[in-house]
Design a protein around this motif. Sequence first.
Motif, PDB file in Angstrom:
ATOM      1  N   ALA A  15     -24.369 -34.685 -12.495  1.00  0.00           N
ATOM      2  CA  ALA A  15     -24.695 -34.970 -13.892  1.00  0.00           C
ATOM      3  C   ALA A  15     -24.541 -36.447 -14.191  1.00  0.00           C
ATOM      4  N   ILE A  16     -23.511 -37.024 -13.610  1.00  0.00           N
ATOM      5  CA  ILE A  16     -23.323 -38.468 -13.816  1.00  0.00           C
ATOM      6  C   ILE A  16     -24.468 -39.237 -13.159  1.00  0.00           C
ATOM      7  N   LEU A  53     -14.044 -42.123 -10.359  1.00  0.00           N
ATOM      8  CA  LEU A  53     -15.463 -42.455 -10.236  1.00  0.00           C
ATOM      9  C   LEU A  53     -15.946 -43.138 -11.497  1.00  0.00           C
ATOM     10  N   PHE A  54     -15.509 -42.584 -12.610  1.00  0.00           N
ATOM     11  CA  PHE A  54     -15.926 -43.103 -13.894  1.00  0.00           C
ATOM     12  C   PHE A  54     -15.416 -44.540 -14.101  1.00  0.00           C
ATOM     13  N   LEU A  55     -14.169 -44.720 -13.780  1.00  0.00           N
ATOM     14  CA  LEU A  55     -13.595 -46.065 -13.945  1.00  0.00           C
ATOM     15  C   LEU A  55     -14.355 -47.073 -13.093  1.00  0.00           C
ATOM     16  N   GLN A  56     -14.655 -46.653 -11.887  1.00  0.00           N
ATOM     17  CA  GLN A  56     -15.328 -47.554 -10.966  1.00  0.00           C
ATOM     18  C   GLN A  56     -16.746 -47.865 -11.450  1.00  0.00           C
ATOM     19  N   LEU A  57     -17.456 -46.839 -11.898  1.00  0.00           N
ATOM     20  CA  LEU A  57     -18.847 -47.029 -12.302  1.00  0.00           C
ATOM     21  C   LEU A  57     -18.961 -47.882 -13.550  1.00  0.00           C
ATOM     22  N   THR A  66     -21.275 -49.712 -21.326  1.00  0.00           N
ATOM     23  CA  THR A  66     -20.576 -49.525 -22.586  1.00  0.00           C
ATOM     24  C   THR A  66     -20.422 -48.010 -22.748  1.00  0.00           C
ATOM     25  N   THR A  67     -19.199 -47.552 -23.029  1.00  0.00           N
ATOM     26  CA  THR A  67     -18.977 -46.116 -22.955  1.00  0.00           C
ATOM     27  C   THR A  67     -18.270 -45.584 -24.176  1.00  0.00           C
ATOM     28  N   VAL A  68     -18.716 -44.403 -24.610  1.00  0.00           N
ATOM     29  CA  VAL A  68     -17.934 -43.653 -25.579  1.00  0.00           C
ATOM     30  C   VAL A  68     -17.401 -42.450 -24.829  1.00  0.00           C
ATOM     31  N   PHE A  69     -16.109 -42.351 -24.754  1.00  0.00           N
ATOM     32  CA  PHE A  69     -15.484 -41.318 -23.953  1.00  0.00           C
ATOM     33  C   PHE A  69     -14.776 -40.331 -24.873  1.00  0.00           C
TER      34      PHE A  69
END
Lengths: 504, 324, 293, 337, 327
Positions: D169-170, D201-205, D212-215
């Motif tokens: 999905a990512i 994975l998320f941190l790395q990507l 820019t991310t909304v988590f």
Amino acid sequence: QTLTVGVRGGPESMDPHFSALGSHAEAAKHIFDTLVWSGTDLQIEPGLATSWSPIDDDTWEFKLREGVKFHDGSDFDAEDVKFSIERIPVVTGPTTTAIYVRRVAGVDIIDPYTLHIHTDGQAATLPNDFIRLFIVSSEAAADYSTPETASEGFNSGAATIGTGPYKYVSWEPKGDLVLERNDDYWRGTGAWETVIRKEIPNDSSRLAALKAGQVDVINYVSSVDYLALERDANVDAIKGDSVYIMNLQLDQREKTPMVRAIDGSELAENPFRDLKVRQAIDYAIDRETMVEVVLEGLGKPANQMMPAGFFGSSEAIPMPEYDPAKAKALLADAGYPDGFEVDLYCTADRLPGDGAICQGLGQMLTQVGIKTNVNAISKTVYFPAQARLDYSMFMNGWGTLTGEASYTLGGLAHSNNPDVKLGAYNRIEYLNKDVDTLLQDGAKMMDADQRRATYEEAMEKVMADKAYISLVQLQTVWGAKAGMLEFAPRFDEDTLAFFIKPAE
Amino acid sequence: MLGFIIQRLIQATGVMAVMSVIVFCGVYAIGNPIDIVIPPEATQEIRAEAIRRLGLDRPLYEQYFIFISNLLQGDLGRSFVYNIPVLDLIGTRLPATLELVLISVLSATFLGVSLGIYAGYRPDSWVSKMIMAVSVLGFSVPSFWVGLILILFFAVNLGWLPAGGRGETVEIWGVAWSFPTLNGLSHIVLPAVNLALFKLAMMIRLARAGTREIMLTDTIKFARAAGLSESTILRRHLLKLISIPIITVFGLELGSTLAFAVVTETIFSWPGVGKLIIDSITVLDRPVMVAYLILVAFLFVTINFVIDLVFALIDPRVRHGVSA
Amino acid sequence: MSNQSTPLRRFWAEFRENRIAVLALGVVVLMILLALFAALISPQNPYDLANLSLMDSRRPPGFVGSGGYTHILGTDPQGRDLLSAIFYGLQISIQIGLAAGLVSLSIGTALGITAAYVGGRIEALIMRLVDLQLSFPAILLALVIVALLGQGKAQLIGALVAAQYAYFARTAYGAAKAERGKDYIEAALATPLSGRLVVMRHLLPNCTPPLIVVATVQIANSISLEATLSFLGLGLPVTEPSLGMLIANGFPYMMSGRYWISVYPGVALIILIVAINIVGDQVRDQFNPRLRK
Amino acid sequence: MSGFLTIDNVSRLFGPNLTTGEKIAARLGGKVETRSVRAVSDVTLRVRKGETLGLVGESGCGKSTLGRVIAGILPPTSGTVSIDGAPVMKNGTKVTTRVQTVFQDPFASLDPRMKVGDAVAEGPIAHGLTAKAQARSYVAGWFEQVGLDPDWVERYPHQFSGGQRQRIAIARALAMQPDVLICDEPVASLDVSIQAQIINLFLQLTRDLALTTVFISHDLSVVQHVSDRVAIMYLGRIVELGPTAEVFGRPAHPYTAALFGSVPKLVLDAEELVRFETIEGEVPSPLSPPSGCYYHPRCPLASEICGATQPATQPVSELRSVACHHFQTQLGMDARD
Amino acid sequence: MSDPVLSVENLSTHFFTRAGVVKAVDGVSFDLARGEIMGLVGESGSGKTVTGFSLLGLVDAPGSIVEGSIRLNGTELTTLSQKELRRRRGRDISMIFQDPIATLNPMLTIGQQMKLAIDAHESLSRSAAEARAADLLTQVGIPSAQARLRAYPHEFSGGMRQRVAIAIALLHRPAVIVADEPTTALDVSIQAQILFQMRDLAAETGTAMIWISHDLAVVSSLASKLAVMYAGRIVEQGPTATLLRDPRHPYTAGLIASLPATAKPGMPLTQIPGTTPSLLSLPPGCPFAPRCDRATEQCATTPQMTLQENRGWRCFHPVGQNIEVSA
Ligand SMILES: Nc1ncnc2c1ncn2[C@@H]1O[C@H](COP(=O)(O)OP(=O)(O)OP(=O)(O)O)[C@@H](O)[C@H]1O
Ligand SMILES: Nc1ncnc2c1ncn2[C@@H]1O[C@H](COP(=O)(O)OP(=O)(O)OP(=O)(O)O)[C@@H](O)[C@H]1O
Ligand SMILES: [Mg+2]
Ligand SMILES: [Mg+2]
């Protein structure tokens, strides 16, 4: 003692003047009398009228039976007859009984038991018209003689007062008609105290009801069950001739919609206009097989549109031969060596065996090269389409219910001409000037023998033209509990309780 | 709830309007009803007169508007064939259908639900497999065929039961019923069985599917964990939980059978309304067709409404307007 | 592993475990083959009137007729070899069942998915329509339509479609509505991909399982409904009888002991419908995740 | 404050879907639910380029709705969302591919009937990010990037575990080459051992691709771990916003404080059983939120004004704001110890 | 230590599916003392719920307990008839489920459901039953309990429904309650309230509890004892504090290390590589071996539980001890 009759169709109303359908009249005959009675062979006999004679070209004198009482005890007299005749056009339903009085121009009461009936011109068949002219009580029906009130008044029993052999007890549309004996009936007292007519339209169900002992007698045993019924020791099968004859009708218009060459292309002209083609068709039909195999013996080959012995049927008409070789030769001769293709239409749900005869016909015609697509369909679709002249070749039964030819030939064989009120059912545009003349003349002849000869001649001409090809005369079978009843079949297929007697 | 009623009324009006238009146009397209009901010997004049009498000479839209305006005055018209008010005609035949249908649908439901619950509760037992086999048959075999076999077997061969008709009736509240008499009851048996078979199969399947699903839910697990006996679980929990689809189908089946038991009524000569409508169709008795379809629409709206009420009665979520 | 595990293969592996269902599937396939090759395997072409002889009519099973072959199942009132008539009747019945099933499937699916996807007024309109229709006895509807349109294959199919499409619409709607709310549809729309693409590539394929179940049931239903309409006299032309028509034609002969005319086509019809329904049941069970083992 | 991703006064209402009958009934004064849920209420946010904004709150507080509005899946009832000045939606349709989404449930977010490779390639092909012919290698590249075997593109979703699906999905979201990524609880349904993989994975990507991310998450520890700033939502409103460490260290809103307090923490060393704080009562129905400050019925600091007026969002520091009448008290109390 | 209320020995529950045998629970043993709370943690599919169901004899087909013994207050449960088992369920041992919405029957009032649960084991008069039900509702923190008996589940919030389920489980003061992630579906603020209450109730009534969870943080603050499941087996068990502070099994250690709370924000977490194994195709030996960086050939054989004082682990190469190099 109770007689329970399982019938295919019942009345549509308790008002005898509502419908002209045979099943309606049949039910009405239990409660009401007619002026003129038609016997088992449809010969006319005295009913409530004891005698009648034409006194001039447009007047008939009727003498009435004296001492007859209505179910409510009141006396029957000329007033009731006049009332009934005048009531008919007002209250009749869609299956109109007005046809019975269509020739009546006026009614004069001479004395309580004598009437003069004036007609619009010569009306030779007026007494025949009157066989279904039911006489209702002018008092009891007085308030129930408008289209709105008639059916309700009679269905509730308030006006259902006749002079017939049975008195009305109850009735539901499509349900049971319950009757009780009229002990003062002028013909004598019937054998059954109570008569119940159950409407069971499905042939198998009706037979099953008989076999299961729920009903004592049923009408219209289907041809498929007839043989088995004959062998059944518990049930008597009573066979009688019917007035219905199956006729194949060939469209005579220049262009006809449902005929084409074998390869599907259009034909230059309507092949049915060629006498040779029509004769070929006649030769292609094996009437014996039709009767023996298709109807399983329940019928007779027919050579004309009325049963033998009816007024106007001709003994001079030969029984057509079955000769497929000749049929093929005639077709080739007419310019159709490879035949052609035609759609044949007929009803599948009107008369016993209609669909089967039609399919048999299809086989026979196909075997001589006329590729026939058989469409045996519901009468609901068939009749309106037939009335629109949608068909080229079609078959349906015609019953000569009046027992004489003016009715049959006048409806079918005369060119359609509203001015003379003839040919309304000529849906193939059949036209033979000679026939037209004969029929118009015949209608005016008051002399019976002269009239008979005229109609016989017309019948011979019509059958020779082969636009109408008569195939088979149907027969009809009643089933009854074995050994229980004495029963004489009637030509009009009526099942009348009064005339059914318990077996000794 | 009010919204619901209004919604249903709108729907009903819609169906009735659509149905009446279709029937009007359809009958018009087939042809003139007169050609079916009029006898062969009638002259053109008489035919024309009959057409005029029935109002069939007017343009179609005019006939329709006359019909509508009569309808608004509560007059559904008169049968072409019987010349009596359609409502009377239907009214006399309704009780016969009503008792037949109620008996068959009710018994099919009780039996079907019981068998279905059993089959769903013990899906692997051979009894369940038998039940399911019966239900597949009941579901598949056309009912006219079953009716025929029933008659052949029970009425003709064995002679145990009458082959058709309605039998003795008794008047209650001015209406003739046949179920109170033994004779009447014996007449009902075969047609009722014939009608019930399909519904029985349907109920079995429905109850079984519901049972299988519900038995796997946490609600049942929790009830078991609380030590409830299996019979209590079936009676108090399962039955309620599977009831919603069953009641829905019960209602719809009740409606459609009431409206249309024609096959059974034909075979068993049962003088009900289903028979009436098919007869009317075959003779193009338009007023009966239209009025009948309108009443059917009404019937369904009513049944749906009653079902909704029942839902509200048994399901508190519906009662409280919570979407389940 | 990757090949072995396509959804279809897994499906079949599971299906295979129910022997009765496999048997039923075999029967369905056999019947379809019989219908397809009716012309090759039938001793007679029962629809060609030139082939028939009235002299052979209503003969009991085993009769050797004028065609020179044994009528294993007897003949009908027109002298048709019943075995051949059953093969050809199967063909017509299956044709009509399939045609009606497929047309209603397409119409119903299109309507249902449109309603679920588009939403709003269109959804309300379509679903009201469908609801109305579902609350109406299918056979009554079919009957009225056949009565109004007249008889014929096309009309019959039309009537069956009119009577059945609503089931598909309802099912497709339910499935699509459920799928519509799932994240993968949302994800596709959020990409953004065009609505058409999402409907065709995602929504439609994922709504198929329940539709297949309904389709099997409805095809069986159409066949049975057609038979019933034929029985009521509103079916196809008598010269090209479907199974239902054969039964109806033979129906009057039941009482007179010539049972075969009606019984054998009836048996064929029942076997066909029962088999389809058994297959349908199995498919339904397999598509129901809650009942999966 | 300017932002790369700007969310201006966004509100989103969900009205009841009334049938015609219900509408008429409502007109006639019948009892029909006509109130609508204000799932997101007047939210204004600025997210800087490359920043990860955590969005926290209890179930039903509107996190997902806000996320979907930002992602262009749901049109807002009012307000605008834009990326780098370009609006995400026009006339209710999404007009950009610059924002992509990763959903919570990896089992629902992949089309079960589509090969995963095709699912990833679909968007890029439709938007011309890759040609059909090159799609395979393009997808393979993204598969590698998220730590999946590129040979797996021919498989169907059911052949993968939850963690692997989330990677797919990512990959699908990233294959669209977005600037902004909305992650709606991407690890909530994963096992703890897998959760760590995805977070890594998320941190790395986000770092490698400067996303820019909304988590979105309700798991405070996850948000604390991944986000630069955090926004706390309550009943559709953002009640507090600020740098993660500051907010976690010194909550300014009583709700934030209570929320943090009621989350069970991993206790590694206590021999005794710990007690933790709980918030009194339950979240009110969003159909009929309380007057004034939505939190006041449960708030220990509530005073009269809280029930009467809705607190405005006030800056606490440059990067920090709070919507509370009593935030000084809250902070002050903290400041004392 | 006093006699345990519940003693589970070598419990194995297998599912015989078409794809093969799923060894959902495979040789699980533990004891539970009166009033004790044991946390049961593990990944999804590791067999926690099935363990719980096994204890109550509620394993559905195609599953069944294939071996082992469960002794509740000294009675062996595995050999009891279904009827006998039913008499013990709800009275001696009961269970609460994860989803409070799905647990209660939406068509019956709270009172009716509680009455059914009471009637299953006792015959109380209506009023007595009502009093008991109301009493319990009050205990689990539902105000004006008497009136709420007539309410339906949908009139309650999720947290309230879970409280009702707890009240039903507590009706007969069972010796053991199996709580299968009862707070996972709830809001954090509600979760805290319920955890709190359950702990107090257990302490008050002396009911022992098995608290199933995948959230170490939840159990760490609740349970005095912890069992970690992996692929159907308990891989490590012991007092919570000891286990968390000083894990021996590499899986337990990895689990703790992978929690964000234990790491510095923004920094990569320690991760356990690989994915959870399918229980269908378990290789022989230690199921964790494929994901374990300490695995050796020895791990191809199944490690037995190594017992040490009040704790135990199933590993050849426990963390914190030297890796034994085998020949
Ligand atoms: N499509 C919808 N129609 C009606 N109401 C909706 C819809 N979607 C969300 N809502 C309502 O909006 C509110 C916020 O929902 P949302 O899903 O955004 O919450 P959330 O914070 O993501 O919760 P969770 O943590 O459970 O995912 C809820 O009250 C919900 O009921
Ligand atoms: N009815 C069943 N049929 C086949 N396998 C089953 C069934 N029920 C459970 N299992 C299997 O048993 C194993 C253990 O399942 P269980 O529900 O106990 O896991 P869990 O630890 O409770 O997981 P979760 O945290 O997701 O609740 C799983 O691999 C599951 O697939
Ligand atoms: Mg959410
Ligand atoms: Mg579990």
